[in-house]
Design a protein around this motif. Structure first.
Motif, PDB file in Angstrom:
ATOM      1  N   ASP A  48       0.817  -1.212   0.000  1.00 39.93           N
ATOM      2  CA  ASP A  48       0.000   0.000   0.000  1.00 39.93           C
ATOM      3  C   ASP A  48       0.853   1.264   0.000  1.00 39.93           C
ATOM      4  O   ASP A  48       0.473   2.276  -0.578  1.00 39.93           O
ATOM      5  CB  ASP A  48      -0.953   0.015   1.198  1.00 39.93           C
ATOM      6  N   SER A  49       2.006   1.207   0.655  1.00 36.13           N
ATOM      7  CA  SER A  49       2.868   2.385   0.721  1.00 36.13           C
ATOM      8  C   SER A  49       3.706   2.578  -0.543  1.00 36.13           C
ATOM      9  O   SER A  49       4.348   3.610  -0.700  1.00 36.13           O
ATOM     10  CB  SER A  49       3.813   2.280   1.920  1.00 36.13           C
ATOM     11  N   GLY A  50       3.706   1.561  -1.420  1.00 41.75           N
ATOM     12  CA  GLY A  50       4.499   1.656  -2.640  1.00 41.75           C
ATOM     13  C   GLY A  50       5.931   1.170  -2.463  1.00 41.75           C
ATOM     14  O   GLY A  50       6.738   1.283  -3.374  1.00 41.75           O
ATOM     15  N   ALA A  51       6.252   0.609  -1.312  1.00 42.83           N
ATOM     16  CA  ALA A  51       7.614   0.127  -1.061  1.00 42.83           C
ATOM     17  C   ALA A  51       7.909  -1.167  -1.815  1.00 42.83           C
ATOM     18  O   ALA A  51       9.068  -1.483  -2.048  1.00 42.83           O
ATOM     19  CB  ALA A  51       7.835  -0.075   0.436  1.00 42.83           C
ATOM     20  N   LEU A  52       6.872  -1.924  -2.196  1.00 42.06           N
ATOM     21  CA  LEU A  52       7.050  -3.156  -2.970  1.00 42.06           C
ATOM     22  C   LEU A  52       6.429  -2.976  -4.348  1.00 42.06           C
ATOM     23  O   LEU A  52       5.388  -2.329  -4.483  1.00 42.06           O
ATOM     24  CB  LEU A  52       6.365  -4.343  -2.275  1.00 42.06           C
ATOM     25  N   PRO A  53       7.032  -3.578  -5.374  1.00 38.58           N
ATOM     26  CA  PRO A  53       6.438  -3.485  -6.718  1.00 38.58           C
ATOM     27  C   PRO A  53       5.185  -4.336  -6.806  1.00 38.58           C
ATOM     28  O   PRO A  53       4.996  -5.274  -6.041  1.00 38.58           O
ATOM     29  CB  PRO A  53       7.535  -4.044  -7.622  1.00 38.58           C
ATOM     30  N   GLY A  54       4.316  -3.985  -7.740  1.00 38.70           N
ATOM     31  CA  GLY A  54       3.128  -4.788  -8.005  1.00 38.70           C
ATOM     32  C   GLY A  54       1.970  -4.401  -7.117  1.00 38.70           C
ATOM     33  O   GLY A  54       1.769  -3.253  -6.783  1.00 38.70           O
ATOM     34  N   GLY A  55       1.199  -5.382  -6.756  1.00 36.01           N
ATOM     35  CA  GLY A  55       0.033  -5.147  -5.923  1.00 36.01           C
ATOM     36  C   GLY A  55      -1.189  -5.731  -6.581  1.00 36.01           C
ATOM     37  O   GLY A  55      -1.140  -6.814  -7.123  1.00 36.01           O
ATOM     38  N   LYS A  56      -2.270  -5.009  -6.558  1.00 44.11           N
ATOM     39  CA  LYS A  56      -3.499  -5.490  -7.175  1.00 44.11           C
ATOM     40  C   LYS A  56      -3.337  -5.523  -8.690  1.00 44.11           C
ATOM     41  O   LYS A  56      -2.408  -4.971  -9.238  1.00 44.11           O
ATOM     42  CB  LYS A  56      -4.663  -4.582  -6.785  1.00 44.11           C
ATOM     43  N   CYS A  57      -4.291  -6.132  -9.367  1.00 42.85           N
ATOM     44  CA  CYS A  57      -4.255  -6.228 -10.825  1.00 42.85           C
ATOM     45  C   CYS A  57      -4.669  -4.904 -11.457  1.00 42.85           C
ATOM     46  O   CYS A  57      -5.456  -4.865 -12.388  1.00 42.85           O
ATOM     47  CB  CYS A  57      -5.154  -7.358 -11.311  1.00 42.85           C
ATOM     48  N   ALA A  58      -4.164  -3.822 -10.939  1.00 42.16           N
ATOM     49  CA  ALA A  58      -4.520  -2.503 -11.451  1.00 42.16           C
ATOM     50  C   ALA A  58      -3.791  -2.214 -12.759  1.00 42.16           C
ATOM     51  O   ALA A  58      -4.283  -1.481 -13.596  1.00 42.16           O
ATOM     52  CB  ALA A  58      -4.192  -1.435 -10.419  1.00 42.16           C
ATOM     53  N   ASN A  59      -2.599  -2.784 -12.946  1.00 38.77           N
ATOM     54  CA  ASN A  59      -1.873  -2.546 -14.184  1.00 38.77           C
ATOM     55  C   ASN A  59      -2.301  -3.616 -15.192  1.00 38.77           C
ATOM     56  O   ASN A  59      -1.632  -4.610 -15.390  1.00 38.77           O
ATOM     57  CB  ASN A  59      -0.355  -2.543 -13.946  1.00 38.77           C
TER      58      ASN A  59
END
Length: 162
Positions: A48-59
Motif C-alpha cells: 500500500d505504501s508503494g515500497a514493494l512493486p506490483g500489488g493489485k491487478c490494477a496494471n
C-alpha cells in the motif's frame, strides 16, 4: 565420526524445522478464518505504501485473465502454474471464489514484467485441463473482471449469455 559443526548427540541428516508457536493451540487444523497474520498485514502495508512493486491487478497490461479453471483451484495453484513465467508481486494471484469457497473457473495473475505476460499466454492458452476444459488465457480487461465477480456472486454464467 560426527560431521563438523553438528552438536554432540544430534543425528546427522535433515535439519529440524522450527515452528512458531503462538500458544493458541494446535496448528494446521483447517483453513480460513484464524488468528491475525502479522506478516500478511506487514506485506500489505508495504504494498500500500508503494515500497514493494506490483500489488493489485490494477496494471491491466501486465495482468492475465484465465478461464477454465477447476472448482478446486486455489491462489496457490495459480501461483504454481504461472510463477515459472516471471516475477509475480505479493498478492498478485487471485482464483475468483464462489460464495461456497470453490473457484468460479476464473483467475487473474499480475506479473511485474510484460514479457512474462506474453510467455504465460503463449504457453497456457488453449491447454486442455484433465477434466477436458480448455484454458483461455489473455490480457485482463475490465469486462473480464466484472464477469468473474458476477460469476463468483452467483449471478449466472456471463460467458454463456453472450
Amino acid at each position: 565420526g560426527k560431521p563438523a559443526g553438528k552438536p554432540a548427540g544430534k543425528p546427522a541428516g535433515k535439519p529440524v524445522a522450527r515452528v512458531f508457536d503462538s500458544g493458541k493451540g494446535p496448528k494446521g487444523k483447517g483453513k480460513g478464518k484464524g488468528p491475525p497474520r502479522p506478516m500478511r498485514t506487514f506485506v500489505r502495508g508495504l504494498l500500500d505504501s508503494g515500497a514493494l512493486p506490483g500489488g493489485k491487478c490494477a496494471n491491466d497490461e501486465n495482468c492475465i485473465f484465465i478461464r477454465g479453471l477447476p472448482a478446486e483451484c486455489t491462489n496457490e495453484d495459480l501461483y504454481s502454474l504461472c510463477s515459472s513465467f516471471g516475477a509475480i508481486p505479493a498478492f498478485g494471484v487471485k482464483a475468483m471464489p464462489r460464495q461456497d469457497g470453490t473457484c468460479s473457473g476464473y483467475g487473474f495473475v499480475n506479473f511485474i514484467d510484460e514479457l512474462s505476460v506474453d510467455a504465460a499466454i503463449e504457453a497456457l492458452n488453449g491447454q486442455t485441463m484433465p477434466d477436458g476444459r480448455t484454458l483461455e488465457v489473455k490480457v485482463k480487461t475490465p469486462k473480464q473482471m466484472e464477469e468473474a465477480e458476477q460469476d463468483a456472486q452467483g449471478e449466472g454464467e456471463a460467458e454463456e449469455q453472450e
